[in-house]
Design an enzyme around this catalytic site. Structure first.
Site, PDB file in Angstrom:
ATOM      1  N   THR A 122      -1.876  14.741  28.348  1.00 18.87           N
ATOM      2  CA  THR A 122      -2.664  13.291  28.531  1.00 18.87           C
ATOM      3  C   THR A 122      -3.812  13.554  28.347  1.00 18.87           C
ATOM      4  O   THR A 122      -4.580  14.607  28.593  1.00 18.87           O
ATOM      5  CB  THR A 122      -2.418  12.561  29.890  1.00 18.87           C
ATOM      6  OG1 THR A 122      -2.918  13.275  30.954  1.00 18.87           O
ATOM      7  CG2 THR A 122      -0.863  12.296  30.049  1.00 18.87           C
ATOM      8  N   HIS A 123      -4.545  12.821  27.356  1.00 13.91           N
ATOM      9  CA  HIS A 123      -5.902  12.885  27.170  1.00 13.91           C
ATOM     10  C   HIS A 123      -6.404  14.257  26.418  1.00 13.91           C
ATOM     11  O   HIS A 123      -7.567  14.806  26.492  1.00 13.91           O
ATOM     12  CB  HIS A 123      -7.066  12.818  28.446  1.00 13.91           C
ATOM     13  CG  HIS A 123      -6.667  11.660  29.339  1.00 13.91           C
ATOM     14  ND1 HIS A 123      -6.955  10.273  29.076  1.00 13.91           N
ATOM     15  CD2 HIS A 123      -5.889  11.639  30.522  1.00 13.91           C
ATOM     16  CE1 HIS A 123      -6.516   9.348  29.799  1.00 13.91           C
ATOM     17  NE2 HIS A 123      -5.795  10.186  30.687  1.00 13.91           N
ATOM     18  N   TYR A 153       4.867 -22.186  -5.174  1.00  9.60           N
ATOM     19  CA  TYR A 153       4.553 -21.017  -5.952  1.00  9.60           C
ATOM     20  C   TYR A 153       3.059 -21.270  -6.206  1.00  9.60           C
ATOM     21  O   TYR A 153       2.562 -22.250  -6.815  1.00  9.60           O
ATOM     22  CB  TYR A 153       5.475 -20.661  -6.965  1.00  9.60           C
ATOM     23  CG  TYR A 153       4.955 -19.483  -7.864  1.00  9.60           C
ATOM     24  CD1 TYR A 153       5.366 -18.011  -7.489  1.00  9.60           C
ATOM     25  CD2 TYR A 153       3.880 -19.413  -8.777  1.00  9.60           C
ATOM     26  CE1 TYR A 153       4.796 -17.028  -7.776  1.00  9.60           C
ATOM     27  CE2 TYR A 153       3.447 -18.391  -9.383  1.00  9.60           C
ATOM     28  CZ  TYR A 153       3.764 -16.827  -8.939  1.00  9.60           C
ATOM     29  OH  TYR A 153       3.383 -15.833  -9.646  1.00  9.60           O
ATOM     30  N   LYS A 196      -8.010  31.340   4.493  1.00  8.61           N
ATOM     31  CA  LYS A 196      -7.481  30.154   5.323  1.00  8.61           C
ATOM     32  C   LYS A 196      -6.212  29.783   4.927  1.00  8.61           C
ATOM     33  O   LYS A 196      -5.559  30.321   3.799  1.00  8.61           O
ATOM     34  CB  LYS A 196      -8.540  29.029   4.730  1.00  8.61           C
ATOM     35  CG  LYS A 196      -9.897  28.987   5.075  1.00  8.61           C
ATOM     36  CD  LYS A 196      -9.973  28.385   6.497  1.00  8.61           C
ATOM     37  CE  LYS A 196     -10.019  26.819   6.229  1.00  8.61           C
ATOM     38  NZ  LYS A 196      -9.968  26.073   7.584  1.00  8.61           N
ATOM     39  N   ASN A 203      -4.331  26.048   5.225  1.00  3.77           N
ATOM     40  CA  ASN A 203      -4.652  24.760   5.916  1.00  3.77           C
ATOM     41  C   ASN A 203      -3.420  23.771   5.813  1.00  3.77           C
ATOM     42  O   ASN A 203      -2.507  23.972   5.210  1.00  3.77           O
ATOM     43  CB  ASN A 203      -5.536  24.185   4.875  1.00  3.77           C
ATOM     44  CG  ASN A 203      -6.939  24.773   4.930  1.00  3.77           C
ATOM     45  OD1 ASN A 203      -7.359  25.208   5.946  1.00  3.77           O
ATOM     46  ND2 ASN A 203      -7.803  24.733   3.723  1.00  3.77           N
ATOM     47  N   GLN A 212       1.731 -13.047  -7.149  1.00  2.00           N
ATOM     48  CA  GLN A 212       1.796 -11.886  -7.897  1.00  2.00           C
ATOM     49  C   GLN A 212       1.266 -10.789  -7.555  1.00  2.00           C
ATOM     50  O   GLN A 212       1.521  -9.699  -7.716  1.00  2.00           O
ATOM     51  CB  GLN A 212       1.150 -12.235  -9.578  1.00  2.00           C
ATOM     52  CG  GLN A 212       1.256 -10.992 -10.414  1.00  2.00           C
ATOM     53  CD  GLN A 212       1.191 -11.624 -11.864  1.00  2.00           C
ATOM     54  OE1 GLN A 212       1.736 -12.539 -12.464  1.00  2.00           O
ATOM     55  NE2 GLN A 212       0.150 -10.897 -12.478  1.00  2.00           N
ATOM     56  N   LYS A 265       3.183  -7.401  -5.407  1.00  2.00           N
ATOM     57  CA  LYS A 265       4.026  -6.412  -5.837  1.00  2.00           C
ATOM     58  C   LYS A 265       3.247  -5.014  -5.593  1.00  2.00           C
ATOM     59  O   LYS A 265       4.024  -3.973  -5.090  1.00  2.00           O
ATOM     60  CB  LYS A 265       4.660  -6.775  -7.123  1.00  2.00           C
ATOM     61  CG  LYS A 265       5.644  -7.645  -7.189  1.00  2.00           C
ATOM     62  CD  LYS A 265       6.092  -7.893  -8.763  1.00  2.00           C
ATOM     63  CE  LYS A 265       5.112  -9.078  -9.092  1.00  2.00           C
ATOM     64  NZ  LYS A 265       5.096 -10.238  -8.307  1.00  2.00           N
TER      65      LYS A 265
HETATM   66  N1  ARG Z   1       4.473 -12.487 -12.683  1.00  6.90           N
HETATM   67  C1  ARG Z   1       4.720 -13.537 -12.027  1.00  6.90           C
HETATM   68  C2  ARG Z   1       4.795 -13.063 -10.481  1.00  6.90           C
HETATM   69  O1  ARG Z   1       4.756 -11.946 -10.216  1.00  6.90           O
HETATM   70  C3  ARG Z   1       6.348 -14.002 -12.117  1.00  6.90           C
HETATM   71  C4  ARG Z   1       6.044 -15.398 -11.782  1.00  6.90           C
HETATM   72  C5  ARG Z   1       5.049 -16.350 -12.664  1.00  6.90           C
HETATM   73  N2  ARG Z   1       5.072 -17.738 -12.425  1.00  6.90           N
HETATM   74  C6  ARG Z   1       4.291 -18.501 -12.805  1.00  6.90           C
HETATM   75  N3  ARG Z   1       4.749 -19.680 -12.742  1.00  6.90           N
HETATM   76  N4  ARG Z   1       3.334 -18.296 -13.536  1.00  6.90           N
HETATM   77  O2  ARG Z   1       4.459 -13.681  -9.425  1.00  6.90           O
END
Ligand code: ARG
Length: 466
Positions: free
Chosen positions: A156-157, A318, A284, A286, A323, A326
């Site tokens: 611990t610690h 939306y 070394k 590493n 966008q 992703k």
């Molecule tokens: N490329 C867009 C996204 O990833 C797709 C949806 C686009 N929709 C729009 N109304 N421009 O969200």
């Protein structure tokens, strides 16, 4: 006609700066198999709604199959003018089918498509992530099995606390990863909702069948609210939390391995294949894998907090902000796919110096608690037992001796409750063997834990491969 899906009411094309900013096609083409799977389901629904003939549906599905093949073979590539994966694939469809290719857009929008695609992508990749995690858990468990009886300093610690078995410490890391697997499957249940059919935001006046589409795509159900369907990115944020947590667990394991491989610890040596050298210091070796595992946790946390900030205060439904969902998701999954196999290899091949660990286990007066517990078993209140044991440790520090070396008269002088028989508990083996309660570090409970972990890993393997 332009390949843009929204050119009708505009007199000119988009400014170059807009096209550059707007494009997601350079990273969203990895959604192709999922977008196409959703398109196949949509084509069948349009046929059932009387909007495609059987022959048209067949030709569309054949073209989708060919398009998927062409993308995989590198024969069909998207350009920036395609803007996004949906636009690119519609172009591919029209190239193959002419006007018929334009029929598939009926009743759907990129808004419900992208939400569907990302759910499909993340659900598939969560299984791959689970499989990689399981590989690491199995490597840790195999080392734990080898070292189920190897005494080690428990800390611990970052100071010696009490002796443990090294296997117990390794299994502690597995427990965290098992919770990550729990989180992944909980998440998967909640993510099993199909947005397709929501259209842009309000559903459709065409006779679509969201429930059938959900079923075909492997979702448990169709979304209950079309506005929520296109706006919700909880599933992306939640997955980023799970990946960040995995990153944090990896960073804690990495940090320990970094310590264990130092000259000061000397507990572990890495295999040459999983260690790196220095360009200037020839001696070394590493632990770069452990350091990258520790370092990557920073970006995994950043991806989570970045997306949460994007989602905060977004009005329904939306918005193009979405966008931004992703890249962090892809980045976190990609990075874990890189880190996990490397950490697994490092753990599987590391050599644990059991002799060094065993020699270090009793250092730092780590058996002092055994004296206190011995006194408690004789009826001394723990508060007094703690004080008495503290005095023994103080004596040892002053005289430069270990706990078991304190002479009989010194024991008696410290407390009337102490006598030479206390030395019977002052061995590491005794301390470990005495820990018999579930979850503790003794050989019995560790064997039980190993058996339970092995069973759980096997059932997770089935989940990951399903
Ligand atoms: N490329 C867009 C996204 O990833 C797709 C949806 C686009 N929709 C729009 N109304 N421009 O969200």
């Amino acid at each position: 006609m332009s390949q843009r899906l929204w050119g009708g009411r505009f007199s000119g094309g988009p400014a170059d700066a807009l096209a550059q900013l707007s494009a997601s096609v350079h990273y969203d083409m990895r959604l192709v198999p999922y977008d196409i799977a959703a398109s196949r389901a949509h084509a069948r629904v349009l046929e059932r709604a009387g909007l495609l003939t059987g022959d048209e549906r067949e030709r569309i599905i054949a073209a989708l199959d060919d398009l998927e093949r062409a993308v995989a073979a590198g024969e069909f590539t998207a350009t920036i003018a395609d803007e996004d994966v949906h636009t690119a694939l519609e172009r591919g469809l029209v190239e193959r089918l002419g006007a018929l290719g334009g029929k598939l857009r009926a009743g759907r929008s990129r808004n419900d498509q992208i939400a569907t695609d990302l759910r499909l992508y993340t659900r598939a990749h969560a299984r791959d992530l689970a499989a990689d995690l399981l590989d690491l858990c199995e490597a840790l468990t195999a080392q734990a099995e080898l070292h189920r009886g190897t005494p080690a300093p428990g800390m611990t610690h970052t100071q010696h606390g009490q002796p443990i078995t090294f296997g117990h410490q390794l299994l502690a890391h597995v427990q965290g990863f098992l919770r990550d697997l729990d989180r992944l499957s909980d998440w998967d249940e909640r993510t099993s909702v199909s947005p397709l059919g929501a259209g842009a935001l309000a559903g459709s006046s065409l006779k679509l069948d969201p429930v059938a589409v959900a079923e075909e795509l492997g979702f448990k159900e169709a979304a209950a609210n079309s506005i929520d369907a296109v706006s919700d990115r909880d599933f992306a944020a939640e997955l980023l939390f799970v990946t960040a947590m995995i990153g944090i667990h990896l960073s804690r394991l990495g940090e320990e391995i970094i310590l264990w491989t130092t000259t000061e610890f000397g507990w572990v040596e890495l295999d040459d294949a999983f260690a790196t050298g220095s360009s200037i210091m020839p001696q070394k070796k590493n632990s770069d894998i452990a350091e990258l595992a520790r370092g990557k946790s920073g970006r995994l946390i950043g991806n989570l907090t970045g997306l949460l900030a994007t989602l905060k205060a977004l009005p329904f439904s939306y918005n193009r902000d979405l966008q931004e969902d992703k890249e962090p998701v892809f980045d976190s999954l990609d990075n874990l796919a890189l880190v996990l196999p490397a950490v697994t290899g490092m753990v599987a091949t590391m050599r644990v110096h059991a002799d060094v660990l065993a020699a270090a286990a009793p250092l730092g007066f780590s058996l002092a608690t055994e004296i206190a517990d011995w006194l408690v078993r004789k009826g001394v209140p723990f508060r007094d037992a703690h004080e008495i044991t503290g005095a023994v440790v103080q004596y040892c520090g002053k005289e430069g001796v270990e706990l078991h070396e304190v002479p009989d008269d010194a024991l008696a002088a410290i407390s009337e409750h102490l006598d030479p028989s206390v030395r019977s508990v002052l061995t590491v083996e005794g301390a470990l063997a005495g820990r018999t309660t579930p979850g503790s570090t003794g050989p019995g409970p560790v064997a039980d834990q190993l058996a339970a972990v092995t069973t759980r890993l096997a059932s997770w393997r089935e989940w990951a491969e399903a």
